[in-house]
Scaffold this motif. Structure first.
Motif, mmCIF file in Angstrom:
data_model
loop_
_atom_site.group_PDB
_atom_site.id
_atom_site.type_symbol
_atom_site.label_atom_id
_atom_site.label_comp_id
_atom_site.label_asym_id
_atom_site.label_seq_id
_atom_site.Cartn_x
_atom_site.Cartn_y
_atom_site.Cartn_z
ATOM 1 N N UNK A 1 0.906 -1.205 0.085
ATOM 2 C CA UNK A 1 -0.043 0.143 0.099
ATOM 3 C C UNK A 1 0.792 1.254 0.050
ATOM 4 N N UNK A 2 1.955 1.140 0.825
ATOM 5 C CA UNK A 2 2.761 2.538 0.881
ATOM 6 C C UNK A 2 3.489 2.579 -0.280
ATOM 7 N N UNK A 3 3.905 1.595 -1.092
ATOM 8 C CA UNK A 3 4.614 1.666 -2.340
ATOM 9 C C UNK A 3 3.747 2.296 -3.373
ATOM 10 N N UNK A 4 2.469 1.879 -3.378
ATOM 11 C CA UNK A 4 1.501 2.273 -4.334
ATOM 12 C C UNK A 4 1.051 3.750 -4.062
ATOM 13 N N UNK A 5 0.928 4.113 -2.875
ATOM 14 C CA UNK A 5 0.525 5.563 -2.738
ATOM 15 C C UNK A 5 1.599 6.752 -2.475
ATOM 16 N N UNK A 6 3.043 6.168 -2.407
ATOM 17 C CA UNK A 6 3.911 7.137 -2.327
ATOM 18 C C UNK A 6 4.293 8.012 -3.482
ATOM 19 N N UNK A 7 4.041 7.538 -4.697
ATOM 20 C CA UNK A 7 4.305 8.369 -5.901
ATOM 21 C C UNK A 7 3.329 9.684 -5.930
ATOM 22 N N UNK A 8 2.061 9.472 -5.127
ATOM 23 C CA UNK A 8 0.814 10.533 -5.395
ATOM 24 C C UNK A 8 0.914 11.289 -4.104
ATOM 25 N N UNK A 9 1.770 11.067 -3.100
ATOM 26 C CA UNK A 9 1.545 11.934 -1.711
ATOM 27 C C UNK A 9 2.014 13.171 -2.027
ATOM 28 N N UNK A 10 2.942 13.672 -2.792
ATOM 29 C CA UNK A 10 3.237 15.294 -3.030
ATOM 30 C C UNK A 10 2.240 16.093 -3.635
ATOM 31 N N UNK A 11 1.497 15.168 -4.810
ATOM 32 C CA UNK A 11 0.306 15.820 -5.262
ATOM 33 C C UNK A 11 -0.793 15.976 -4.470
ATOM 34 N N UNK A 12 -1.101 14.933 -3.550
ATOM 35 C CA UNK A 12 -2.092 15.044 -2.441
ATOM 36 C C UNK A 12 -1.913 16.145 -1.804
ATOM 37 N N UNK A 13 -0.789 16.283 -1.116
ATOM 38 C CA UNK A 13 -0.599 17.498 -0.224
ATOM 39 C C UNK A 13 -0.656 18.746 -0.956
#
Length: 402
Positions: free
Chosen positions: A207-219
């Motif tokens: 889950x972390x590996x899939x979510x990490x690339x979009x974290x900055x965009x979500x912030x």
């Protein structure tokens, strides 16, 4: 659509309005049974449900026939009085059926994901909630510890200003930490829910590996939405404040609050759109606006009801732990009244434990409802159930009645 939870943008799929009629590649809502036209000659004896044939066709010789029904007009069809057979259940590879969802199914799907996939959900929410509350307790303890504890009537003007300033600073720090933690939880839980819909399990590391690339965009999405709300408030409220006109301030504030609510619901599906479609921030806002269009009140009602449920759960948990902390380690009810419980270690720790438990429960529910609302709107508007069925490995879905 790929089998991964990162769903592709539908491209030319309609988003501006609900689909009309039943597309050829979508299962009919009546399970494939069509009402006969006025000139059709239907026999009074029909094959049982699941073995319907076209009018005039000879049913298989080995097909069992039910007793003849008395003819009265159109005749009594099997499956219920005046009915055309029961609607076959929708495919349900995971926590929700692959069809437009009702309120109960959205809430049930959210809770079912927590119950079924707790090994992934609970560690994420528990760790993040614990980190948030440990920092919040330390900030509250050391930033408010030196403030005078007395009623405002016994405090000097300077002490009142210092108290208000420190309380505001603590609130800002706590909210900032809360927002960052919520973003991480939202990103990871979105991926878990997307797999749960397909009946697939997720590990915390995956889950972390899939979510990490979009974290900055979500912030960036969260900060942009917050900035827009602040600027809107400045435009509406600041002129009255600068002019010293209380009436203008009230009018601006009254106009600001409904706009905040309207924008919040309009862009409430931007987060799952950003995570699951791997889109940019601006595209996520656009997608949410299109999906909510025409269904604003429905999304608003479900969102408000979920917030009320979360509030009641949090209130019960927090009240219990706050009372334990106040009576066991503080000055009882008087410590809550005079504010001394805000800086005593016992009440602070127990209140933090209560918040950890409450957030561990309510964060998955709120995130799950948002994701399922997004999925529901795409099913209603874009036929996402067909793509979900293919991703879940359901063969011939949409061509044989689901």
């Amino acid at each position: 659509m790929n089998d991964s939870p990162g769903w592709a943008t539908p491209g030319s799929s309609p988003s501006d309005g609900d689909r009309q009629g039943t597309p050829a590649d979508r299962p009919a809502t009546d399970g494939g049974a069509h009402r006969p036209t006025g000139d059709s000659k239907w026999s009074a004896e029909q094959p049982p449900p699941g073995q319907w044939s076209s009018p005039g066709a000879t049913p298989p010789a080995d097909a069992p026939r039910p007793p003849a029904q008395p003819a009265n007009g159109w005749g009594q069809q099997p499956g219920g009085p005046g009915g055309w057979g029961h609607q076959p259940p929708a495919a349900k590879p995971g926590v929700i059926p692959l069809r437009p969802l009702g309120l109960g199914e959205i809430l049930d799907g959210s809770v079912a994901t927590m119950r079924t996939h707790w090994r992934s959900v609970v560690p994420i929410t528990l760790v993040v909630a614990t980190v948030i509350q440990v920092i919040s307790v330390l900030v509250q303890k050391f930033m408010l510890n030196d403030l005078p504890i007395s009623s405002t009537g016994d405090m000097t003007a300077e002490e009142v200003i210092d108290s208000l300033g420190s309380s505001l600073a603590v609130s800002v720090v706590n909210q900032f930490i809360q927002v960052l933690g919520t973003i991480v939880v939202t990103a990871m839980l979105t991926m878990i829910f997307s797999r749960a819909i397909l009946g697939q399990h997720s590990s915390v590391s995956t889950t972390w590996r899939e979510a990490r690339p979009q974290l900055l965009r979500l912030i960036g999405l969260t900060l942009l939405l917050a900035l827009g709300i602040i600027l809107l408030g400045a435009v509406l409220v600041l002129p009255g404040a600068l002019a010293g006109n209380a009436g203008l301030i009230v009018v601006g504030f009254v106009a600001w609050v409904p706009l905040i609510i309207w924008l919040g619901i309009k862009f409430s599906l931007a987060s799952p759109a950003l995570m699951l479609e791997k889109s940019t921030v601006i595209k996520a806002f656009t997608r949410s606006s299109k999906l909510v269009r025409g269904a604003w009140w429905r999304v608003f009602g479900i969102t408000v009801l979920t917030a009320l449920i979360a509030f009641m759960v949090a209130l019960m948990v927090l009240a219990f732990f706050q009372m334990i902390g106040a009576f066991a380690f503080g000055g009882g009810i008087y410590s809550l009244a005079d504010g001394s419980a805000q800086t005593a270690w016992g009440p602070l720790i127990f209140f933090g434990i209560g918040l950890i438990i409450a957030q561990t429960i309510i964060m998955p529910i709120q995130s799950g409802v948002t994701v399922l609302l997004y999925v529901d709107q795409r099913i209603r508007r874009e036929g996402l159930d067909l793509e979900l069925a293919r991703a879940a490995g359901i063969e011939n879905y949409g061509t044989t009645g689901g």
